[in-house]
Scaffold this active site. Structure first.
Site, PDB file in Angstrom:
ATOM      1  N   PRO A 140       0.825  -1.213   0.000  1.00 16.66           N
ATOM      2  CA  PRO A 140       0.000   0.000   0.000  1.00 16.66           C
ATOM      3  C   PRO A 140       0.859   1.262   0.000  1.00 16.66           C
ATOM      4  O   PRO A 140       1.838   1.353   0.733  1.00 16.66           O
ATOM      5  CB  PRO A 140      -0.766  -0.104   1.328  1.00 16.66           C
ATOM      6  CG  PRO A 140       0.149  -0.889   2.221  1.00 16.66           C
ATOM      7  CD  PRO A 140       0.894  -1.852   1.319  1.00 16.66           C
ATOM      8  N   ARG A 187      -0.788   4.814  -1.322  1.00 17.19           N
ATOM      9  CA  ARG A 187      -1.824   5.813  -1.096  1.00 17.19           C
ATOM     10  C   ARG A 187      -2.563   5.607   0.236  1.00 17.19           C
ATOM     11  O   ARG A 187      -2.816   6.574   0.956  1.00 17.19           O
ATOM     12  CB  ARG A 187      -2.844   5.707  -2.237  1.00 17.19           C
ATOM     13  CG  ARG A 187      -3.894   6.796  -2.228  1.00 17.19           C
ATOM     14  CD  ARG A 187      -5.030   6.459  -3.210  1.00 17.19           C
ATOM     15  NE  ARG A 187      -4.585   5.906  -4.454  1.00 17.19           N
ATOM     16  CZ  ARG A 187      -4.378   6.599  -5.575  1.00 17.19           C
ATOM     17  NH1 ARG A 187      -4.612   7.885  -5.598  1.00 17.19           N
ATOM     18  NH2 ARG A 187      -3.963   6.003  -6.679  1.00 17.19           N
ATOM     19  N   CYS A 214      -0.324  28.782 -16.624  1.00 19.60           N
ATOM     20  CA  CYS A 214      -0.844  29.289 -17.893  1.00 19.60           C
ATOM     21  C   CYS A 214      -1.506  28.177 -18.674  1.00 19.60           C
ATOM     22  O   CYS A 214      -1.010  27.761 -19.725  1.00 19.60           O
ATOM     23  CB  CYS A 214       0.285  29.902 -18.688  1.00 19.60           C
ATOM     24  SG  CYS A 214       0.875  31.363 -17.860  1.00 19.60           S
TER      25      CYS A 214
HETATM   26  N1  LLP Z   1       2.838  -1.748  -6.040  1.00 22.08           N
HETATM   27  C1  LLP Z   1       3.005  -1.554  -7.360  1.00 22.08           C
HETATM   28  C2  LLP Z   1       3.714  -2.565  -8.133  1.00 22.08           C
HETATM   29  C3  LLP Z   1       2.508  -0.393  -7.965  1.00 22.08           C
HETATM   30  O1  LLP Z   1       2.673  -0.218  -9.271  1.00 22.08           O
HETATM   31  C4  LLP Z   1       1.844   0.591  -7.186  1.00 22.08           C
HETATM   32  C5  LLP Z   1       1.328   1.807  -7.788  1.00 22.08           C
HETATM   33  C6  LLP Z   1       1.702   0.345  -5.807  1.00 22.08           C
HETATM   34  C7  LLP Z   1       2.207  -0.833  -5.269  1.00 22.08           C
HETATM   35  C8  LLP Z   1       1.033   1.326  -4.885  1.00 22.08           C
HETATM   36  O2  LLP Z   1      -0.273   1.590  -5.228  1.00 22.08           O
HETATM   37  P1  LLP Z   1      -1.201   2.437  -4.213  1.00 22.08           P
HETATM   38  O3  LLP Z   1      -1.423   1.590  -2.991  1.00 22.08           O
HETATM   39  O4  LLP Z   1      -0.483   3.676  -3.876  1.00 22.08           O
HETATM   40  O5  LLP Z   1      -2.425   2.687  -4.998  1.00 22.08           O
HETATM   41  N2  LLP Z   1      -0.125   8.236  -9.929  1.00 22.08           N
HETATM   42  C9  LLP Z   1      -1.385   7.516  -9.764  1.00 22.08           C
HETATM   43  C10 LLP Z   1      -1.195   6.196  -9.089  1.00 22.08           C
HETATM   44  C11 LLP Z   1      -0.218   5.297  -9.835  1.00 22.08           C
HETATM   45  C12 LLP Z   1       0.029   4.039  -9.085  1.00 22.08           C
HETATM   46  C13 LLP Z   1       1.134   3.277  -9.703  1.00 22.08           C
HETATM   47  N3  LLP Z   1       1.483   2.077  -9.015  1.00 22.08           N
HETATM   48  C14 LLP Z   1      -2.345   8.387  -8.967  1.00 22.08           C
HETATM   49  O6  LLP Z   1      -1.985   9.513  -8.619  1.00 22.08           O
HETATM   50  O7  LLP Z   1      -3.467   7.983  -8.704  1.00 22.08           O
END
Ligand code: LLP
Length: 463
Positions: A321, A323, A391
């Site tokens: 995790p 986010r 901008c």
């Molecule tokens: N593990 C892997 C292999 C991942 O690719 C990711 C996220 C995570 C864990 C963590 O995911 P989380 O628990 O944070 O959702 N920039 C995008 C999110 C891209 C996530 C990419 N990979 C946004 O702002 O929503």
């Protein structure tokens, strides 16, 4: 009008149809604990506080825009994940959401591991003293230098993402006289975002090796033959900002199916599976995320059930995790600059930041909340769009929200749930200076990532 801009597909953010707005909240002064960091509240004068310090004091001391991170909340969330999964599982915090040396130290102290996906993230983790064996190294195109550094420093696992990488990592490890622990990342044909998941045909993406057509089985076959590699398990990551556990259910079913095929073919039971990250958080009061203990229970049950059915020993589970740990723990504080009412439409509220400190609204149509935090107000709600100073007309921070109609230049407003993927995706567009991250805890505030300066910009510009 929803754009298909999310890197992993179009379902990242549900967008309300044009002209449809949720009703304004009954009381605009209420800071919903669902979307605000744990210690955020209002003091006797109605000024919002975090970690016991009011936002006016914080703005004076650190300026705006700035991200304020509630350290107690971060640690509590990290601990909740750790406790929920217990000693027989591993929690890897996904550093891409937000990484700094202070955060790495907190994670270390709270017993979490760390997922990094670049040389820069690895360097930060090591510089802050995270033991290398607790680091997982990810990425679909790791460079030779990155792989070499990861192997040399002794990372606990490298997650292999392609056939080329199997050979590359094996070769580098062997030439360094090492046997590198690896997982193989597979694409299980499941893609999940928000409230939905799709369980067919989502192997059309750059990550992982498809389970389809025996490709993942072939990857395992090749990896098992190479002396430089110790294959410890299978990895699957199905998406981000997920609320619906059924995507994980299908993924676990398919990963366990592969473990069974490996057992049948090679006579070995791989000891670990990683189910990735992606658990959703509340950006607005309408979102209902699950608690870590519910997620742990659901994932453990799914994996045990699937393994029992396949007569396999239940492997050690890990999750990643990002986010869900850091997202809710920070807010961005802005000062209101100009206010432009457009009759019959909405009022544009311009702040001193924008898409350079939060690209998610422009990129994914992400939804956010916003509140007036330097005072309370009894004025009527007005429909606003909070925009930045760049901008570009797509420079929107909060697309549709309500703020009190007496909002004035100089007021401080804050956008909650900006801990994940805001500072880490911040840019210098229009030569904006990336804002600082300030950790606040028990009446003390300290900068953990400082604000960029014009000297920083000019230092990179060698003239
Ligand atoms: N593990 C892997 C292999 C991942 O690719 C990711 C996220 C995570 C864990 C963590 O995911 P989380 O628990 O944070 O959702 N920039 C995008 C999110 C891209 C996530 C990419 N990979 C946004 O702002 O929503």
């Amino acid at each position: 009008m929803s754009r298909s801009a999310h890197p992993a597909g179009p379902r990242h953010a549900d967008v309300l149809p044009e002209g449809h707005y949720s009703a304004p909240p009954a009381d605009l002064n209420v800071l919903d604990p669902k979307v605000w960091a744990q210690t955020v509240t209002r003091d006797g004068q109605g000024v919002a506080t975090v970690g016991g310090i009011d936002v006016k004091t914080l703005a004076e001391q650190f300026g705006t825009p700035a991200y304020f991170l509630d350290e107690a909340d971060f640690r509590a969330r990290a601990r909740a994940w750790r406790t929920a999964f217990g000693p027989d599982a591993d929690v890897f915090y996904a550093g891409k959401a937000f990484l700094s040396r202070a955060v790495v130290r907190w994670l270390h102290e709270e017993g979490l591991n760390l997922d990094v996906c670049s040389g820069g993230e690895l360097a930060t983790a090591l510089a802050a003293g995270m033991p290398a064996e607790r680091i997982a190294f990810h990425g679909n195109n790791k460079s030779t230098e990155e792989i070499t550094r990861a192997v040399e420093s002794g990372v606990g696992r490298i997650v292999l993402d392609s056939f080329q990488e199997i050979v590359r990592v094996a070769h580098i490890a062997s030439s360094l006289g090492r046997r590198q622990r690896v997982q193989i990342r597979v694409t299980v044909g499941v893609e999940a975002h928000t409230h939905e998941f799709i369980a067919t045909a989502h192997e059309d993406q750059k990550f992982g090796i498809p389970l389809a057509d025996g490709q993942a089985a072939e990857a395992v076959r090749r990896a098992l033959q190479l002396d430089g590699l110790e294959v410890i398990g299978i990895h699957s990551h199905i998406g981000s900002q997920i609320f619906d556990m059924s995507g994980f259910e299908v993924a676990a079913h398919r990963v366990v199916g592969l473990l069974k095929d490996i057992r049948d073919e090679h006579g070995i039971e791989l000891p670990e599976i990683d189910l990735g990250g992606g658990l959703g958080i509340a950006y607005t009061s309408d979102d209902d995320p699950r608690e870590p203990h519910e997620i742990a229970k659901a994932l453990n049950e799914i994996v045990s059930r699937e393994c029992d059915a396949a007569r396999l020993r239940t492997p050690r589970i890990s999750v990643e995790p990002g986010r869900a740990i850091v997202g809710p723990t920070a807010f961005t504080l802005y000062e209101v600059g100009t206010i432009k009412p457009l009759d019959g439409l909405r009022t544009y509220v311009s702040v001193d930041g924008g898409m350079s400190d939060n690209i998610r609204t422009a990129l994914y149509d992400a939804e956010y909340s916003v509140a007036l935090v330097s005072r309370t107000s009894d004025a009527e709600p007005m429909l606003v769009r909070v925009v930045g100073k760049h901008c570009e007309s797509g420079d929107i921070v909060v697309k549709d929200a309500f703020l009190p109609a007496d909002l004035a230049p100089g007021d401080l407003i804050a956008v909650p749930a900006t801990g994940a993927y805001c500072r880490s995706m911040a840019s210098n567009y229009n030569h904006a200076l990336r804002p600082p991250v300030v950790a606040v805890n028990e009446g003390e505030a300290r900068v953990i990532v400082r604000r960029e300066t014009e000297e920083d910009l000019l230092r990179l510009d060698v003239g």
